[in-house]
Design a protein around this motif. Sequence first.
Motif, PDB file in Angstrom:
ATOM      1  N   GLN A 208      49.898 -18.649 -14.003  1.00 32.91           N
ATOM      2  CA  GLN A 208      50.165 -17.417 -14.742  1.00 32.91           C
ATOM      3  C   GLN A 208      49.467 -17.424 -16.104  1.00 32.91           C
ATOM      4  O   GLN A 208      48.874 -16.414 -16.513  1.00 32.91           O
ATOM      5  N   SER A 209      49.519 -18.547 -16.792  1.00 28.26           N
ATOM      6  CA  SER A 209      48.834 -18.663 -18.087  1.00 28.26           C
ATOM      7  C   SER A 209      47.336 -18.456 -17.930  1.00 28.26           C
ATOM      8  O   SER A 209      46.707 -17.717 -18.702  1.00 28.26           O
ATOM      9  N   ALA A 210      46.745 -19.109 -16.925  1.00 26.15           N
ATOM     10  CA  ALA A 210      45.306 -18.989 -16.691  1.00 26.15           C
ATOM     11  C   ALA A 210      44.920 -17.565 -16.328  1.00 26.15           C
ATOM     12  O   ALA A 210      43.859 -17.075 -16.722  1.00 26.15           O
ATOM     13  N   THR A 211      45.782 -16.884 -15.602  1.00 26.16           N
ATOM     14  CA  THR A 211      45.515 -15.491 -15.220  1.00 26.16           C
ATOM     15  C   THR A 211      45.470 -14.597 -16.452  1.00 26.16           C
ATOM     16  O   THR A 211      44.560 -13.773 -16.617  1.00 26.16           O
ATOM     17  N   ASN A 236      40.325 -18.948 -11.776  1.00 28.23           N
ATOM     18  CA  ASN A 236      39.719 -20.226 -11.395  1.00 28.23           C
ATOM     19  C   ASN A 236      38.657 -20.677 -12.397  1.00 28.23           C
ATOM     20  O   ASN A 236      38.474 -21.875 -12.616  1.00 28.23           O
ATOM     21  N   VAL A 237      37.962 -19.718 -13.011  1.00 29.17           N
ATOM     22  CA  VAL A 237      37.003 -20.061 -14.068  1.00 29.17           C
ATOM     23  C   VAL A 237      37.737 -20.734 -15.220  1.00 29.17           C
ATOM     24  O   VAL A 237      37.284 -21.746 -15.771  1.00 29.17           O
ATOM     25  N   VAL A 238      38.878 -20.178 -15.603  1.00 31.44           N
ATOM     26  CA  VAL A 238      39.677 -20.755 -16.690  1.00 31.44           C
ATOM     27  C   VAL A 238      40.126 -22.170 -16.322  1.00 31.44           C
ATOM     28  O   VAL A 238      40.039 -23.104 -17.135  1.00 31.44           O
ATOM     29  N   GLU A 252      45.336 -31.501 -10.485  1.00 30.97           N
ATOM     30  CA  GLU A 252      46.084 -30.338 -10.962  1.00 30.97           C
ATOM     31  C   GLU A 252      45.269 -29.059 -10.775  1.00 30.97           C
ATOM     32  O   GLU A 252      45.794 -28.007 -10.403  1.00 30.97           O
ATOM     33  N   ALA A 253      43.965 -29.178 -11.020  1.00 28.53           N
ATOM     34  CA  ALA A 253      43.084 -28.025 -10.890  1.00 28.53           C
ATOM     35  C   ALA A 253      42.984 -27.550  -9.444  1.00 28.53           C
ATOM     36  O   ALA A 253      42.987 -26.342  -9.170  1.00 28.53           O
ATOM     37  N   THR A 258      43.998 -23.047  -5.744  1.00 27.97           N
ATOM     38  CA  THR A 258      44.390 -22.567  -4.408  1.00 27.97           C
ATOM     39  C   THR A 258      45.656 -21.715  -4.437  1.00 27.97           C
ATOM     40  O   THR A 258      45.908 -20.937  -3.520  1.00 27.97           O
ATOM     41  N   ASP A 259      46.468 -21.857  -5.482  1.00 31.85           N
ATOM     42  CA  ASP A 259      47.681 -21.032  -5.598  1.00 31.85           C
ATOM     43  C   ASP A 259      47.300 -19.588  -5.871  1.00 31.85           C
ATOM     44  O   ASP A 259      46.459 -19.298  -6.728  1.00 31.85           O
TER      45      ASP A 259
END
Length: 775
Positions: A208-211, A236-238, A252-253, A258-259
């Motif tokens: 969620q944070s990365a989004t 995914n870039v983040v 972790e990445a 994939t989530d």
Amino acid sequence: MTITKVDLIKWAKRMSYALGLLLALFICFYASIYFGLWGKIPDSKQLAQLKQSQATQVLDANNDLIGKIYVYDRQSIKFEDFPKHLIDALVATEDVRFYEHNGIDSKSLLRVFFKSILMSNDSSGGGSTITLQLAKNLFGRKNYGPFGIVINKIRESIVARRIEKLYSKDEILTLYLNTVPFPDNTYGIESASEKFFNSHTKDLSLVQSATLVGSLKANTGYNPRRYPERSGARKNVVINQMVKYGFLSEAEANKATTDSIVIDYQNYAPNEGLAPYFRAEIKKQLDSLLKQKQFRKPNGEMYNIYHDGLKIHTTLDNTMQRYAEAAMQEHMSDLQRQFEKAYGQNAPWLKGKSAFEAAKKRLKSYRKYKAQGLDDQAITDSLQRPHQIDRFSWDEITVASMSTLDSLEYYSKFLNAGLVSLDPSNGAIKAYVGGIDYGFFQFDHIVQSKRQVGSTFKPFVYTAALEQGMDPCTYIPLKAITYTDVNNWRPTNAGGLDDEDLNYNLQKALSNSVNTIAVKVLYETGLGNVIAQAKKMGIESHIEAVPSIALGSSNLTVLELAKAYTTYVNGSKASNPVFINKIEDKDGNIIASFEDLHPEAQNNSMAFSNETRQVMLEFMKATVNEGTATRLRSTYQLPNALAGKTGTTQDNKDGWFVGIMPKLVTVTWVGNDNQQIGFSSTGLGQGANSALPIFAKYLQKLNADSKFNSITKASFENPTEAVLNSLNCDPTKTDGFFKRLFGNKKEERQFKKQEKKNKKGGGIFGWLKKKDKDE
């Protein structure tokens, strides 16, 4: 031509002069910006007192956000509320040397200059730091013509340097994340978290944070609601940036990439989202409250609900509200189809019908054209010009080309509804549905609309009768009587109930909503006593002194009716409806507490005796168990401790139901906003069919949620032995031979005597204009 050493020296001097001149010009240009010739730049004092517009939060009784009041959808939180992975994602993506520079990242600027400008390499990235972006977010950009980008960049660099001198890196990140714009006109990470994930920032997951961080690159293009695939790729870039700079492990990445992104979108726009009618009423109350001197800022200024980030703690329960809205929508969508089908091609809302023509002449646009001197045909022609509108339906909202008259015809067919639930012990409003859809029907049917209440008024008549000494086992004949003192008015009963030999006791009469007996009880009690009793119970609207009030000819609001009914489960005291518990400023300081907002809460006196209250509850329990509201038991299989009252008005224009539980009082209403349009039949429009099902479906949802067991499994108090003895009689009695032979004339003489007494007291009945019926 040979270039000599002298030529080279001359060329070098000229270049140095040119460069010097350019440098001097740039210094002068920079100085002109620095000293404010292109507009004043915020100084250190201003930057030290940064104040950004913040949305006012409307919170429910559980401290959950149900809506906002804002110009910019923004609310601030502290650095401690940011999860580490959010900060890591932001730094890795937006400004990896954030902790090393002083607001300007020289390395990034050089990279941008050489790669982007000299080598035309688009992959070089930007040179903007988090601090530079913050400066832009805080103060925006102005239009300076062809020099705009340069001037704005220089202004931002000056502000960025000043910010870095005044604030720590953590404070800069806090300012940035509280002000940066996210998709859907949302400002700040907390507002974005709540809108897209129904979560506080501190509870955001890595995905969620990365989004959300990923969406900063392009608010529209990476909007996770509108473009989930594009947003997922950016997420995914983040994640990869976090791996690249050591903020995240490969394992972790891999999981994070994939989530999938699961959106739980919450719309807090004024016209949308949960409880919009309630929030609109809250805003009206705030507009009035915050003008009062005791609720102003320490310096005497008024709080601004759009900018000052207030927190409004309300009494609403967001889960109960969701259940109430869902119950209304389920029933009303089905009832609307039945309503339209029952009328067929002869519907009263169609063009040419009297109801439509009357509504047309009430249109603001019609009155405007009329004032300009246009005749009816010219006005009609003007109102028939089509235009594009959003069109409501229970299936979906569509865009349609419709004229004003087309729109009037279309929307005039819709039934509307209202529901309010109160905690009778303190008046707290737990659910509030003011209409079927706030975006299209903004008239609030809880506090703005006054409608005839039908038989829901009858309990006030019977309460007054008991208070005046009438025995619950008093038997009153069913048969109709003509009242000569009110233009020979002869109220009758629905369904042809007119057995001249049959008598009902008060419980049977009320539970079956018998009109003829209700009027007789009013005559026996005295009209003035009935009106006074209703006022004691919290009715504030004017009650016309006519006997038809026994059948509900008075116009009341849903909310005041609910207030009056709380007396039956609150020690005979009316509970004043409470919307707001307290108001805080953005820092959590209390501006107004419950005691400040509701000084009248301690001043309620008993409206009637406890004995009367217990008797009336038994009467209304019978309404549910064997009277007009038995559908609650038979159709909806509700096992709860329940009492209630149905109501239907003249020509089936209003359907009502009042549901009484030990810890919850709920009123539902259904009708058409055009009061010339009613249901085509009593079977469809009676309160037991039009309004009761909303309450029933609502209670079914509450029953299925163990969270509300304290409400749904509560029991009524046991009546005293004296009350039970007073009710110990057969519900009906048939007149004997001599009663049938001589009783009619005796009864007529009794009511004639009462009529004369009433007239002597000032002619309080006046002129009856409508002959209202109830079920």
